[in-house]
Design a protein around this motif. Structure first.
Motif, PDB file in Angstrom:
ATOM      1  N   PHE A  56     -95.611  70.182  51.712  1.00  0.00           N
ATOM      2  CA  PHE A  56     -95.093  69.753  50.416  1.00  0.00           C
ATOM      3  C   PHE A  56     -96.042  68.807  49.676  1.00  0.00           C
ATOM      4  CE2 PHE A  56     -90.679  70.547  52.309  1.00  0.00           C
ATOM      5  CZ  PHE A  56     -90.689  71.856  51.850  1.00  0.00           C
ATOM      6  N   VAL A  57     -97.307  68.820  50.067  1.00  0.00           N
ATOM      7  CA  VAL A  57     -98.308  68.016  49.375  1.00  0.00           C
ATOM      8  C   VAL A  57     -99.356  68.955  48.771  1.00  0.00           C
ATOM      9  CG1 VAL A  57    -100.250  66.430  49.685  1.00  0.00           C
ATOM     10  CG2 VAL A  57     -98.072  65.971  50.814  1.00  0.00           C
ATOM     11  N   ASN A  58     -99.662  68.733  47.504  1.00  0.00           N
ATOM     12  CA  ASN A  58    -100.762  69.457  46.879  1.00  0.00           C
ATOM     13  C   ASN A  58    -101.847  68.460  46.507  1.00  0.00           C
ATOM     14  OD1 ASN A  58     -99.530  72.006  47.005  1.00  0.00           O
ATOM     15  ND2 ASN A  58     -98.463  71.665  45.066  1.00  0.00           N
ATOM     16  N   LEU A  85    -100.267  65.307  44.545  1.00  0.00           N
ATOM     17  CA  LEU A  85     -98.944  65.506  43.938  1.00  0.00           C
ATOM     18  C   LEU A  85     -97.984  66.117  44.947  1.00  0.00           C
ATOM     19  CD1 LEU A  85     -99.592  67.046  40.391  1.00  0.00           C
ATOM     20  CD2 LEU A  85     -98.640  64.806  40.913  1.00  0.00           C
ATOM     21  N   PRO A  86     -96.706  65.769  44.848  1.00  0.00           N
ATOM     22  CA  PRO A  86     -95.711  66.474  45.659  1.00  0.00           C
ATOM     23  C   PRO A  86     -95.570  67.908  45.159  1.00  0.00           C
ATOM     24  CG  PRO A  86     -94.628  64.946  44.157  1.00  0.00           C
ATOM     25  CD  PRO A  86     -96.106  64.737  43.986  1.00  0.00           C
ATOM     26  N   ALA A  87     -95.222  68.836  46.038  1.00  0.00           N
ATOM     27  CA  ALA A  87     -95.102  70.248  45.660  1.00  0.00           C
ATOM     28  C   ALA A  87     -93.754  70.524  45.033  1.00  0.00           C
ATOM     29  CB  ALA A  87     -95.295  71.134  46.890  1.00  0.00           C
TER      30      ALA A  87
END
Lengths: 115, 321
Positions: A56-58, A85-87
């Motif tokens: 869940f991390v981009n 950013l969070p996904a």
């Protein structure tokens, strides 16, 4: 010169509230290790125990997703801009609400199949 | 090509138009680099979502999940709701949309006009409140059918069976396909089709980067990746901020006369990036990208005029794609 790293709100507890921090490294993995030396715990929120980027991390280097640039092995240069950013592509509402009632969709299918 | 039995039969078959003025110039003797826009605003309700809505409803009918008079429930504040409302009306279903109360007035008016019922979740509660509202409604009405566009294979299949073949037919030399990343249906379906047919095709995603308020997460584990998403289909993925999306949206109408919504600006930004790389490398490129919808629904944001900074402020905290 250094690499500028943008930190999302939910991870600023690791950077003393700082929105932007600086670091260095030839690869993303090196950069995260460097950042963790000053912002302890940050790396652990981004990288799993198995050594991969959290699902869940981009992370973007100059606006491009690192998963297509070698992920943690992605090469970095001085002056690059890294954004974490969070996904949740597409906005919070649709995704969150849809995910929340996904189980409903499954049960609705079961209902339809039963009638 | 010009006569159809009903509006639903007129879905898809959209024009692909060249952008001779926005395409980068190449040095004398170098291979051409061209941009092509697929005008998805020419669908029945004015957006690319008509394709997915029609395929998802048909698939549910064929599976026996939807029967005449049934109610469809969809949490959406965007184009999918409008498309589903039109399809539901013409196929004889009731549509209930759950959305936050702070969405644009155009969207609410359009949904009601097409016959959808709307249940608002309080804006003050943010996404957590929206989730709670949606869960509560789903629990109270277990017989309502949720099509769930983020995990519905018919969403991606719509593009595998229509958007992809249309593009290849109109542009056999396509080298890049660029589209927006939301449910991921457009990129997964079109991307899979083109990968099967075109050696070396680049499938490029443009993802809107919103202000932090929009994400509304308390921690990383609240993140979400649509079930449809398969990173293996993509070649590259760009994150495009509000300012770049607005800049490109304005350029598209100023230079080429195409009046589009802001998600299209984000896609054009990524398309121009790969086009300029091709120029630098001296390679031929025919870059096809998606115009998702027209700009009409976003006029009230005021972001088509004024300075870029004003537009950025106007869109801050909004879902502009």
């Amino acid at each position: 010169m250094a690499i500028e790293v943008r930190i999302p709100t939910i991870l600023r507890s690791y950077t003393g509230g700082a929105k932007v921090v600086e670091g260095s490294g030839d690869t993303l993995a090196d950069l995260l290790t460097d950042l963790d030396s000053r912002h302890a715990g940050l790396r652990g929120r981004l990288v799993t125990d198995a050594g991969a980027l959290h699902r869940f991390v981009n992370v973007y280097v100059n606006d491009e997703d690192v998963r297509f640039l070698g992920a943690l092995d992605a090469k970095l240069n001085d002056g690059d801009s890294v954004t974490i950013l969070p996904a949740v592509a597409g906005g919070a509402f649709g995704f969150a609400a849809a995910a929340a009632i996904a189980s409903h969709a499954v049960s609705a299918r079961a209902t339809a199949a039963a009638r | 090509m010009a006569r159809y039995d009903s509006l639903l039969d007129a879905c898809g078959g959209t024009p692909l138009v060249g952008l001779p003025r926005l395409s980068p110039t190449v040095p004398d003797g170098a291979p051409p680099v061209r941009l092509w826009a697929k005008l998805e605003d020419r669908n029945p309700t004015g957006s690319i979502k008509d394709r997915a809505a029609l395929f998802m409803v048909r698939a549910a009918e064929e599976a026996g999940r939807l029967r005449a008079g049934d109610t469809i429930l969809e949490p959406t504040s965007g184009n999918t709701g409008i498309s589903l409302a039109m399809v539901a009306k013409l196929r004889g279903y009731r549509l209930v949309c759950v959305m936050p109360e702070n969405v644009s007035t155009e969207r609410v008016q359009l949904l009601r006009m097409y016959g959808a019922e709307i249940i608002f979740s309080p804006a003050a509660g943010g996404s957590n409140q929206a989730v709670a509202t949606a869960k509560q409604i789903a629990a109270e009405h277990p017989d309502w059918v949720m099509l769930y566009q983020y995990g519905n294979e018919a969403n991606a299949r719509a593009h595998y069976e229509t958007t992809g073949p249309e593009l290849l037919h109109d542009l056999p030399g396509v080298t890049h396909f660029v589209a927006g990343l939301g449910t991921t249906g457009t990129l997964m379906g079109t991307g899979r089709y083109l990968r099967e047919k075109v050696d070396g095709i680049q499938i490029v995603a443009a993802e809107p980067r919103y202000g932090e308020l929009v994400y509304g997460l308390r921690n990383i584990d609240e993140g979400y990746v649509p079930e449809l998403y398969d990173a293996g289909v993509l070649s590259r993925r760009f994150s495009v901020g509000t300012r770049d999306a607005v800049l490109r949206t304005r350029q598209l109408v100023e230079v080429e006369g195409i009046f589009a919504g802001f998600s299209t600006g984000a896609i054009l930004h990524a398309a121009l990036a790969v086009a300029h790389e091709a120029v630098r490398d001296g390679r031929r490129a025919d870059v096809a990208f998606v115009v998702c919808d027209g700009g009409w629904k976003y006029l009230s944001t005021g972001a088509y005029g004024g300075t870029l900074a004003d537009a950025e402020d106007a869109l801050d905290g909004q879902l502009w794609a």
